[in-house]
Scaffold this active site. Sequence first.
Site, PDB file in Angstrom:
ATOM      1  N   VAL A   1      29.230  68.893  73.467  1.00 48.29           N
ATOM      2  CA  VAL A   1      28.863  69.361  74.949  1.00 48.29           C
ATOM      3  C   VAL A   1      28.713  67.889  75.707  1.00 48.29           C
ATOM      4  O   VAL A   1      28.172  67.604  76.425  1.00 48.29           O
ATOM      5  CB  VAL A   1      27.864  70.140  75.234  1.00 48.29           C
ATOM      6  CG1 VAL A   1      28.214  71.404  74.651  1.00 48.29           C
ATOM      7  CG2 VAL A   1      26.508  69.751  74.514  1.00 48.29           C
TER       8      VAL A   1
ATOM      9  N   TYR B   1      22.537  63.586  76.706  1.00 45.03           N
ATOM     10  CA  TYR B   1      23.516  64.664  77.562  1.00 45.03           C
ATOM     11  C   TYR B   1      22.766  65.236  78.797  1.00 45.03           C
ATOM     12  O   TYR B   1      23.294  65.847  79.529  1.00 45.03           O
ATOM     13  CB  TYR B   1      24.110  65.247  76.618  1.00 45.03           C
ATOM     14  CG  TYR B   1      24.822  64.738  75.672  1.00 45.03           C
ATOM     15  CD1 TYR B   1      24.881  63.536  75.322  1.00 45.03           C
ATOM     16  CD2 TYR B   1      25.278  65.477  74.351  1.00 45.03           C
ATOM     17  CE1 TYR B   1      25.731  62.820  74.300  1.00 45.03           C
ATOM     18  CE2 TYR B   1      25.928  65.002  73.238  1.00 45.03           C
ATOM     19  CZ  TYR B   1      26.215  63.658  73.493  1.00 45.03           C
ATOM     20  OH  TYR B   1      26.839  63.251  72.340  1.00 45.03           O
TER      21      TYR B   1
ATOM     22  N   GLN C   1      26.894  59.559  61.821  1.00 45.02           N
ATOM     23  CA  GLN C   1      27.658  59.910  62.790  1.00 45.02           C
ATOM     24  C   GLN C   1      28.306  58.689  63.416  1.00 45.02           C
ATOM     25  O   GLN C   1      27.378  57.782  63.876  1.00 45.02           O
ATOM     26  CB  GLN C   1      27.201  60.847  63.923  1.00 45.02           C
ATOM     27  CG  GLN C   1      28.116  61.391  64.884  1.00 45.02           C
ATOM     28  CD  GLN C   1      27.373  62.097  66.084  1.00 45.02           C
ATOM     29  OE1 GLN C   1      27.481  61.638  67.160  1.00 45.02           O
ATOM     30  NE2 GLN C   1      27.034  63.416  65.833  1.00 45.02           N
TER      31      GLN C   1
ATOM     32  N   TRP D   1      32.593  61.024  66.024  1.00 43.59           N
ATOM     33  CA  TRP D   1      33.048  60.973  67.382  1.00 43.59           C
ATOM     34  C   TRP D   1      34.342  60.419  67.579  1.00 43.59           C
ATOM     35  O   TRP D   1      34.918  59.716  66.927  1.00 43.59           O
ATOM     36  CB  TRP D   1      31.971  60.690  68.256  1.00 43.59           C
ATOM     37  CG  TRP D   1      31.369  59.270  68.039  1.00 43.59           C
ATOM     38  CD1 TRP D   1      30.291  58.865  67.352  1.00 43.59           C
ATOM     39  CD2 TRP D   1      31.990  58.090  68.661  1.00 43.59           C
ATOM     40  NE1 TRP D   1      29.984  57.640  67.254  1.00 43.59           N
ATOM     41  CE2 TRP D   1      31.066  57.097  68.122  1.00 43.59           C
ATOM     42  CE3 TRP D   1      32.846  57.691  69.365  1.00 43.59           C
ATOM     43  CZ2 TRP D   1      31.013  55.710  68.395  1.00 43.59           C
ATOM     44  CZ3 TRP D   1      33.160  56.295  69.615  1.00 43.59           C
ATOM     45  CH2 TRP D   1      32.234  55.394  69.052  1.00 43.59           C
TER      46      TRP D   1
END
Length: 285
Positions: free
Chosen positions: A19, A48, A156, A185
């Site tokens: 998201v 975010y 990540q 990502w």
Amino acid sequence: MQSLTLANGRPIPQLGYGVYTMTSGEVERCLPEAIATGYTHIDTANAYFNEVAVGRAIRESGVRREDLFVTTKLFPQSYSYEQCSSDIDASLERLDMDYVDLMLFHQPYGDYVSGWRAMEEAVRAGKVRAIGLSNFPLHKVDQILEVATIKPSVLQVEINPYWNQHEYKAALAARGLEGAVFEGWYPLGHGDKGLLGEPLFAKLGEKYRKTPAQIVLRWHLQEGNVVFPTTRSVEHLRENLDVFDFELAPNEMARVNALPQRPYYVVPEDAPGFVLAHNDYRKQA
């Protein structure tokens, strides 16, 4: 849904829904559709500014919390030990959850060494099931390993066919993190038409009757990566999940991995301005 196994023995779905860049309104419109389509891994972050909306959409989805895998992340303002403990609780409060399945340090700046102890305490308290690092270069991962009693179970970083991270993965395996899960990502090159327009993906797409994006996602799965492409399109939601009925041959995987390597984004050694800017993560609706 295909899953990998974390160091704690728990499964992590390989294909999730991210998201990033979504407003709260977009989350409340798109996330229920994603869950209904079959996504069980949701990736958000306090930076975010949509954790409240993510929690609300999950509650209203009708899917049991234990049937979902929820990831959130803390930004560097949260890293000092005392602040980290408080901000872990704050994320849980915004999500309206007793625990998250995975919590990451989002950027490699600030007092992440002292904050790691707070992350470990959150695991022992049952507030967080697994912990990991996002965007950390090797020498900063080493700083965490020097103090860790619970090693990072997830790393990540940017991963896509133009930046497959094979060297990074091998270096971490040599540090005793061979069981770590890697999340990517920019899994589709952040919409790069050059990547998705590679003739190789068009040719493989013709063979398997898939789109270039589906070929790239299939490559990720076979590489052992976890990815969570962001989309606001119902059509793309469904297409992204339609990658479990075929498999790339070993020579095809090798051809993808032979593509010239270059990152889309180089994480700077020192914190850029957007990381240092003060943000009040409590202000979410």
